[in-house]
Every structure is written in structure tokens, then in C-alpha cells.
Design an enzyme around this catalytic site. Sequence first.
Site, PDB file in Angstrom:
ATOM      1  N   THR A  55       4.417  -5.674 -19.067  1.00 28.43           N
ATOM      2  CA  THR A  55       4.186  -4.538 -18.172  1.00 28.43           C
ATOM      3  C   THR A  55       5.464  -4.087 -17.487  1.00 28.43           C
ATOM      4  OG1 THR A  55       1.913  -5.222 -17.758  1.00 28.43           O
ATOM      5  CG2 THR A  55       2.913  -3.782 -16.123  1.00 28.43           C
ATOM      6  N   CYS A  56       6.221  -5.022 -16.927  1.00 26.39           N
ATOM      7  CA  CYS A  56       7.386  -4.649 -16.118  1.00 26.39           C
ATOM      8  C   CYS A  56       8.375  -3.812 -16.923  1.00 26.39           C
ATOM      9  CB  CYS A  56       8.061  -5.902 -15.590  1.00 26.39           C
ATOM     10  SG  CYS A  56       9.604  -5.557 -14.746  1.00 26.39           S
ATOM     11  N   CYS A  61       7.625  -1.631 -13.730  1.00 25.64           N
ATOM     12  CA  CYS A  61       8.779  -1.577 -12.818  1.00 25.64           C
ATOM     13  C   CYS A  61       9.970  -0.804 -13.366  1.00 25.64           C
ATOM     14  CB  CYS A  61       9.270  -2.990 -12.501  1.00 25.64           C
ATOM     15  SG  CYS A  61       8.000  -4.240 -12.442  1.00 25.64           S
ATOM     16  N   LYS A  64       9.347   2.973 -14.228  1.00 21.99           N
ATOM     17  CA  LYS A  64       9.005   3.585 -12.933  1.00 21.99           C
ATOM     18  C   LYS A  64      10.258   3.825 -12.099  1.00 21.99           C
ATOM     19  CE  LYS A  64       8.916   1.275  -9.640  1.00 21.99           C
ATOM     20  NZ  LYS A  64       7.922   0.278  -9.261  1.00 21.99           N
ATOM     21  N   TYR A 112      14.807  -7.872 -25.354  1.00 26.75           N
ATOM     22  CA  TYR A 112      13.899  -8.999 -25.095  1.00 26.75           C
ATOM     23  C   TYR A 112      13.532  -9.708 -26.397  1.00 26.75           C
ATOM     24  CZ  TYR A 112      13.117  -8.541 -20.106  1.00 26.75           C
ATOM     25  OH  TYR A 112      13.296  -8.556 -18.757  1.00 26.75           O
ATOM     26  N   ALA A 128      -3.567 -13.154 -30.267  1.00 33.72           N
ATOM     27  CA  ALA A 128      -3.864 -14.573 -30.509  1.00 33.72           C
ATOM     28  C   ALA A 128      -5.074 -14.979 -29.677  1.00 33.72           C
ATOM     29  CB  ALA A 128      -2.656 -15.424 -30.131  1.00 33.72           C
ATOM     30  N   TYR A 191       0.809   0.090  -3.973  1.00 34.78           N
ATOM     31  CA  TYR A 191       2.151   0.238  -4.546  1.00 34.78           C
ATOM     32  C   TYR A 191       2.227   1.433  -5.502  1.00 34.78           C
ATOM     33  CZ  TYR A 191       3.702  -4.549  -3.312  1.00 34.78           C
ATOM     34  OH  TYR A 191       4.096  -5.695  -2.673  1.00 34.78           O
ATOM     35  N   GLU A 195       4.135   5.041  -5.046  1.00 28.11           N
ATOM     36  CA  GLU A 195       5.328   5.284  -5.875  1.00 28.11           C
ATOM     37  C   GLU A 195       5.147   6.543  -6.727  1.00 28.11           C
ATOM     38  OE1 GLU A 195       7.017   0.718  -6.059  1.00 28.11           O
ATOM     39  OE2 GLU A 195       5.952   1.459  -7.802  1.00 28.11           O
ATOM     40  N   ARG A 212     -10.281   4.307  -0.599  1.00 27.42           N
ATOM     41  CA  ARG A 212     -11.605   3.889  -0.117  1.00 27.42           C
ATOM     42  C   ARG A 212     -11.558   3.444   1.337  1.00 27.42           C
ATOM     43  NH1 ARG A 212     -12.055  -2.064  -3.106  1.00 27.42           N
ATOM     44  NH2 ARG A 212     -10.148  -2.870  -2.172  1.00 27.42           N
ATOM     45  N   ARG A 218      -2.005  -1.782   2.299  1.00 21.11           N
ATOM     46  CA  ARG A 218      -2.547  -2.940   3.026  1.00 21.11           C
ATOM     47  C   ARG A 218      -1.592  -4.127   2.868  1.00 21.11           C
ATOM     48  NH1 ARG A 218      -7.966  -4.386   3.775  1.00 21.11           N
ATOM     49  NH2 ARG A 218      -8.770  -2.914   2.248  1.00 21.11           N
ATOM     50  N   ASP A 317       0.656 -12.619 -13.781  1.00 22.64           N
ATOM     51  CA  ASP A 317      -0.467 -11.850 -13.230  1.00 22.64           C
ATOM     52  C   ASP A 317      -1.838 -12.344 -13.679  1.00 22.64           C
ATOM     53  OD1 ASP A 317       1.457 -10.353 -12.023  1.00 22.64           O
ATOM     54  OD2 ASP A 317       1.016  -8.475 -13.068  1.00 22.64           O
ATOM     55  N   ALA A 355       9.218  -4.731  -2.309  1.00 21.58           N
ATOM     56  CA  ALA A 355       9.590  -3.347  -2.020  1.00 21.58           C
ATOM     57  C   ALA A 355       8.586  -2.402  -2.643  1.00 21.58           C
ATOM     58  CB  ALA A 355      10.978  -3.057  -2.584  1.00 21.58           C
ATOM     59  N   HIS A 450      30.683  -0.831   9.240  1.00 20.96           N
ATOM     60  CA  HIS A 450      30.477   0.488   9.822  1.00 20.96           C
ATOM     61  C   HIS A 450      31.188   1.559   9.010  1.00 20.96           C
ATOM     62  CE1 HIS A 450      29.596   3.315  12.995  1.00 20.96           C
ATOM     63  NE2 HIS A 450      30.865   3.697  13.004  1.00 20.96           N
ATOM     64  N   GLU A 455      23.961  -1.883   8.902  1.00 21.42           N
ATOM     65  CA  GLU A 455      24.517  -2.462  10.137  1.00 21.42           C
ATOM     66  C   GLU A 455      23.477  -2.501  11.265  1.00 21.42           C
ATOM     67  OE1 GLU A 455      27.570  -0.276  12.338  1.00 21.42           O
ATOM     68  OE2 GLU A 455      27.050   1.521  11.223  1.00 21.42           O
TER      69      GLU A 455
HETATM   70  P1  NDP Z   1      -2.495  -2.378  -4.871  1.00 20.96           P
HETATM   71  O1  NDP Z   1      -3.232  -3.646  -4.689  1.00 20.96           O
HETATM   72  O2  NDP Z   1      -1.144  -2.239  -4.317  1.00 20.96           O
HETATM   73  O3  NDP Z   1      -3.359  -1.183  -4.280  1.00 20.96           O
HETATM   74  C1  NDP Z   1      -4.655  -0.934  -4.755  1.00 20.96           C
HETATM   75  C2  NDP Z   1      -5.237   0.255  -4.016  1.00 20.96           C
HETATM   76  O4  NDP Z   1      -6.444   0.613  -4.629  1.00 20.96           O
HETATM   77  C3  NDP Z   1      -5.512  -0.023  -2.559  1.00 20.96           C
HETATM   78  O5  NDP Z   1      -5.294   1.147  -1.847  1.00 20.96           O
HETATM   79  C4  NDP Z   1      -6.989  -0.415  -2.580  1.00 20.96           C
HETATM   80  O6  NDP Z   1      -7.690  -0.038  -1.406  1.00 20.96           O
HETATM   81  C5  NDP Z   1      -7.524   0.424  -3.722  1.00 20.96           C
HETATM   82  N1  NDP Z   1      -8.586  -0.231  -4.474  1.00 20.96           N
HETATM   83  C6  NDP Z   1      -8.604  -1.505  -4.892  1.00 20.96           C
HETATM   84  N2  NDP Z   1      -9.724  -1.759  -5.570  1.00 20.96           N
HETATM   85  C7  NDP Z   1     -10.429  -0.616  -5.584  1.00 20.96           C
HETATM   86  C8  NDP Z   1     -11.678  -0.233  -6.118  1.00 20.96           C
HETATM   87  N3  NDP Z   1     -12.452  -1.111  -6.753  1.00 20.96           N
HETATM   88  N4  NDP Z   1     -12.093   1.045  -5.938  1.00 20.96           N
HETATM   89  C9  NDP Z   1     -11.332   1.926  -5.268  1.00 20.96           C
HETATM   90  N5  NDP Z   1     -10.141   1.618  -4.721  1.00 20.96           N
HETATM   91  C10 NDP Z   1      -9.700   0.360  -4.893  1.00 20.96           C
HETATM   92  O7  NDP Z   1      -2.553  -2.113  -6.453  1.00 20.96           O
HETATM   93  P2  NDP Z   1      -1.711  -1.186  -7.413  1.00 20.96           P
HETATM   94  O8  NDP Z   1      -2.644  -0.814  -8.497  1.00 20.96           O
HETATM   95  O9  NDP Z   1      -0.981  -0.135  -6.676  1.00 20.96           O
HETATM   96  O10 NDP Z   1      -0.630  -2.203  -7.991  1.00 20.96           O
HETATM   97  C11 NDP Z   1      -1.067  -3.437  -8.566  1.00 20.96           C
HETATM   98  C12 NDP Z   1      -0.099  -4.549  -8.252  1.00 20.96           C
HETATM   99  O11 NDP Z   1       1.065  -4.395  -9.045  1.00 20.96           O
HETATM  100  C13 NDP Z   1       0.383  -4.574  -6.819  1.00 20.96           C
HETATM  101  O12 NDP Z   1      -0.477  -5.310  -6.001  1.00 20.96           O
HETATM  102  C14 NDP Z   1       1.739  -5.214  -6.941  1.00 20.96           C
HETATM  103  O13 NDP Z   1       1.598  -6.594  -6.830  1.00 20.96           O
HETATM  104  C15 NDP Z   1       2.196  -4.819  -8.326  1.00 20.96           C
HETATM  105  N6  NDP Z   1       3.176  -3.726  -8.243  1.00 20.96           N
HETATM  106  C16 NDP Z   1       4.358  -3.970  -7.618  1.00 20.96           C
HETATM  107  C17 NDP Z   1       5.303  -2.971  -7.498  1.00 20.96           C
HETATM  108  C18 NDP Z   1       6.578  -3.259  -6.786  1.00 20.96           C
HETATM  109  O14 NDP Z   1       6.918  -4.417  -6.631  1.00 20.96           O
HETATM  110  N7  NDP Z   1       7.310  -2.234  -6.320  1.00 20.96           N
HETATM  111  C19 NDP Z   1       5.082  -1.639  -8.049  1.00 20.96           C
HETATM  112  C20 NDP Z   1       3.795  -1.481  -8.655  1.00 20.96           C
HETATM  113  C21 NDP Z   1       2.887  -2.497  -8.750  1.00 20.96           C
HETATM  114  P3  NDP Z   1      -7.650  -0.885  -0.030  1.00 20.96           P
HETATM  115  O15 NDP Z   1      -6.747  -0.127   0.883  1.00 20.96           O
HETATM  116  O16 NDP Z   1      -9.046  -0.885   0.436  1.00 20.96           O
HETATM  117  O17 NDP Z   1      -7.163  -2.251  -0.366  1.00 20.96           O
END
Ligand code: NDP
Length: 461
Positions: A55-56, A61, A64, A112, A128, A191, A195, A212, A218, A317, A355, A450, A455
Site C-alpha cells: 500500500t505505502c 504514502c 500521495k 523493491y 497464496a 488521515y 490529505e 459521522r 480523532r 496493518d 504526520a 534564526h 526555532e
Molecule cells: P482514519 O482512521 O484516519 O479515519 C477514518 C475516518 O472515517 C474517521 O473520520 C472516522 O470517523 C470515519 N469512519 C470510520 N469508520 C466509519 C464507518 N464505518 N462509517 C463512516 N465513517 C467511518 O482512517 P483513514 O481511512 O483516513 O486512514 C486509515 C489509516 O491509514 C490511518 O488510521 C493511518 O493509520 C493510515 N494512514 C496514515 C497516513 C499518514 O501517516 N500520513 C496517511 C493515510 C493513512 P470518527 O471521527 O467517528 O472516528
Amino acid sequence: MPERRHPQTKGDIMSEYDYDLFTIGAGSGGVRASRVSSAYGAKVAVAEEYRVGGTCVIRGCVPKKMLVYGAHFAEDLVDARQFGWDIPECTFDWIKLRDNVLGDVDRLNGVYTQTLENNGVEIFHERATITGPHEITLASGKIVTAKYILVATGARPHVPSCPGHELGITSNEAFHIDAIPKRVLIAGAGYIANEFAGIFHQFGAKVTLINRSDQLLRGYDESLRDRLLQISLTKGIQFRFNADFRGIERTDEGCLRVEMTNHDPLDVDCVLFATGRVPNVEGLGLEAAGVELDDKGAIRVDDSSKSSVDHIYAIGDVTNRVQLTPVAIREGQAFAETVFGDNPSTVDYGCIPSAVFSHPPIAAVGMTESEARNKLGSVKVYESDFRAMKHVVAGRNERSLYKMVCDGNTGRVVGIHMIGPDAPEIMQAAAVAVKAGLTKADFDATVAIHPTMAEELVLLK
Ligand code: NDP
């Protein structure tokens, strides 16, 4: 390069298995585990049904971040005029950027693949399935055996099961679209949502995020979340909170009508689901093999990434511990060290910096202010709320916010939270200090560079 050799080496003709290690999934974690295990002398094969890199590298990542760079030129070109540059009317060619990005993804896929091959890892470009205690069956029908099996199959986007969900796309498809949609609805406010909101907005789309709950991102510090919301609104990104997805239908005009709770329906040209990710556990033969899953469907593992079956391990993951590439890589390294390097290792999950590559980006390490107040009681918070010098000259009214959370009794820095230009670049170094347990006094004792934004971290009052 590791030097130790496990007794069961590639030259061990007495082995009762075809391989010492069979890895399912060639993403960041699987590649690291496989190549290090091989370097320790294990005979390793890896199966990947899509593209080596995971994925990354292939659809996360890396591409993106390239789009984030591309998107930022929209503001940079405007700002450049305030720095004296005479810039004619600019146009943006999405297909050119898309194909350049996908071209680099192809290059990385090759890098890779070569890394695995150079390390003597055999690659099966097919699916597999675990079909016996030590047996793996490949899509071609070939059956192999392995002493250890490592599941590193990652996760995939979760799509809510509402009517018309098939009309939406996920981050997987977002890198391949043929045109930037005029109006985009992004479901989720984590995330990926934030983004891609920045990316699509900078490319000229009208973006609406719906979530939601009543908050975005969060888990991040409230001050940063508020600041991102405020800046995003100022840029023109719209938000709808407490909006549960109800469904999508295609209208006679050819656009997508999205129904949601608590808000009017919205007509858009593209719906992007960014509603979390689910572990890829289906069809791997895990249940028959006796591998236990947790209540979220992820593989349950112990500190050494061992599943409920002694010789089956899982990293990244698919275990839903911390869904970040560098963590999966560490889990892969620790696995190889433990199983083939005669060096039992675990991953330290404390103080992991992270980040969000939103516009502007967010970076954080350690406890948020509210976490610290709950855990420590006595907390001291320092903040710097400032306008980056380049924004001042550009006349861009966008303020950065740096926040340092300290233990009120010891002065130890327990969290740093930043939003502003280059925050992730600055955070990587600051995270070393937080991880090392330094105090506010240690930061104060460091002379500022500076003039920089960084800083601010040593000048907090
Ligand atoms: P996130 O967990 O960051 O956010 C999911 C969002 O979807 C939240 O707003 C959540 O709402 C909402 N949600 C979750 N489940 C449901 C559902 N069943 N129905 C409706 N809304 C829902 O997930 P992402 O998909 O953005 O990214 C997945 C993961 O990938 C991240 O957690 C992160 O670990 C990784 N990632 C990291 C990045 C980075 O390092 N820069 C970039 C992209 C991904 P609520 O507010 O209620 O929780």
C-alpha cells in the site's frame, strides 16, 4: 547487513520444508522481514498477488506525498507573485502529474522487487493460501511447505455498505482517475480524508468532507484539529459533521446524489470513501490453520508478532496495531531478528511520531494535552501561534500553531503538536528529544537557528 547465521541455513539440505520462511504479502513489512531473514541465512519465499511494495509504495504514502507536492504549487505560484515573480496565468495538467507519479511508482516497484531478488528471496507473483499446518497453496496450484509462515497482507479501505456504495472510489482508485472532478465529497475526516481534501482542493475541485462524528482527526490534539478546520474552511473546503452516509444514486444529469443524516442531499461528481481500513484476512486459510482474530478482524499476535499458532506470525496493518509503514517495517525487522537472527526483539510502540499531509500539514508526537491531563494531572502547556515569514510576505493569512505539553512536576516534554509548513520535517528531529525524555529546560538551553519556524520550539514561553 546482518552477519549471524541461523542453524537452518539455505545450505541445510536436511530441512524437511521447502522454505524456512514463507511470507504472504510484499508490502513494507513483508519485504523487510523477508530480506533480513534471508540475509540471516533463511531460505525465503514471498507471495504477492498485486505489486511488490504494498500500500505505502504503490497506492498510499508515496504517491500521495507526490500529489501533495504537486498540489502545493497552486498556492506557491500565487505567493510567488508577492515575491516579485511575474507569473503568467498557469494551467494545471492532471494527466501529466498522474502519469509522472505512476511512473515513479513503477520505478519503486522495480526497486523493491530487485531488493528481494538481490537478497535471494524467491517471489511468487500470485495469491497464496495456507492449506495445512506448514503448507501453502499458490493460485497456480503449486504447493510448498515452510517452517515459518509470516502473514503481512496489510489492510484495504473500508467502504460503508450503503446503497450505491459501488459508485464511490477509495484511495486505491484516486491515483488513477482521468480528470479532477469539479465537486468531490469525501466520506470520513481522518488521515486520508484530510490529505485528499487538500489535494483535490488545490487542484480546483469543490471539496466537502462529511463525517459521522462531530470532529476530524480523532486522536490528534484538539488545538491542532481546530486550527486545521479553521484554515480548511478559510480555503473553501466545506465540512458536514454528524452526517451518517445513507446512500448514493446517479441522477439523470449524470452526477452522484449523496444522501446523509442531518443534512440535505449533496450532488457531486465523485465520492471518495476514506472511512478507515480493514485487515486483509479473508481467503488466507487462517481459520482452518487455527489463527485467532481479534474483535476487529485483525490477527491477534503477541509482543513478538506470533499468532495463536506457534509457527505463524503476522506483522503490519493485518494486525491493526499501529497502521503506519515505519511501524510495520520495525515489526518485520524484529520478526527476522527474533526468528532467524538469534536476537529476540520487540517493537517499542511508545512515542511514535506521526504526520497528516494536509494543507498545511500536521505533525505530533507523544501525549495530547487532554491525554496528559488525564494521565499526569499536573501539566504545563507552552504554545506559539505565529504566521510563517513566507506567509507574511505573501500576504497569506494562515497561522501556524506549535504546542508543547510538559509534565508539570518534572518539566519533561511529553508531547509536541504542530501545524504549519514543513511541520512533519521539523517533527522528526523534535521527536528524538521527546523519545529521549528531555525537559523543557533542555529545549530552552538549545540555541535557536534564526530565522526558522523550527526555532519556535526552543523559544516557547
Ligand atoms: P482514519 O482512521 O484516519 O479515519 C477514518 C475516518 O472515517 C474517521 O473520520 C472516522 O470517523 C470515519 N469512519 C470510520 N469508520 C466509519 C464507518 N464505518 N462509517 C463512516 N465513517 C467511518 O482512517 P483513514 O481511512 O483516513 O486512514 C486509515 C489509516 O491509514 C490511518 O488510521 C493511518 O493509520 C493510515 N494512514 C496514515 C497516513 C499518514 O501517516 N500520513 C496517511 C493515510 C493513512 P470518527 O471521527 O467517528 O472516528
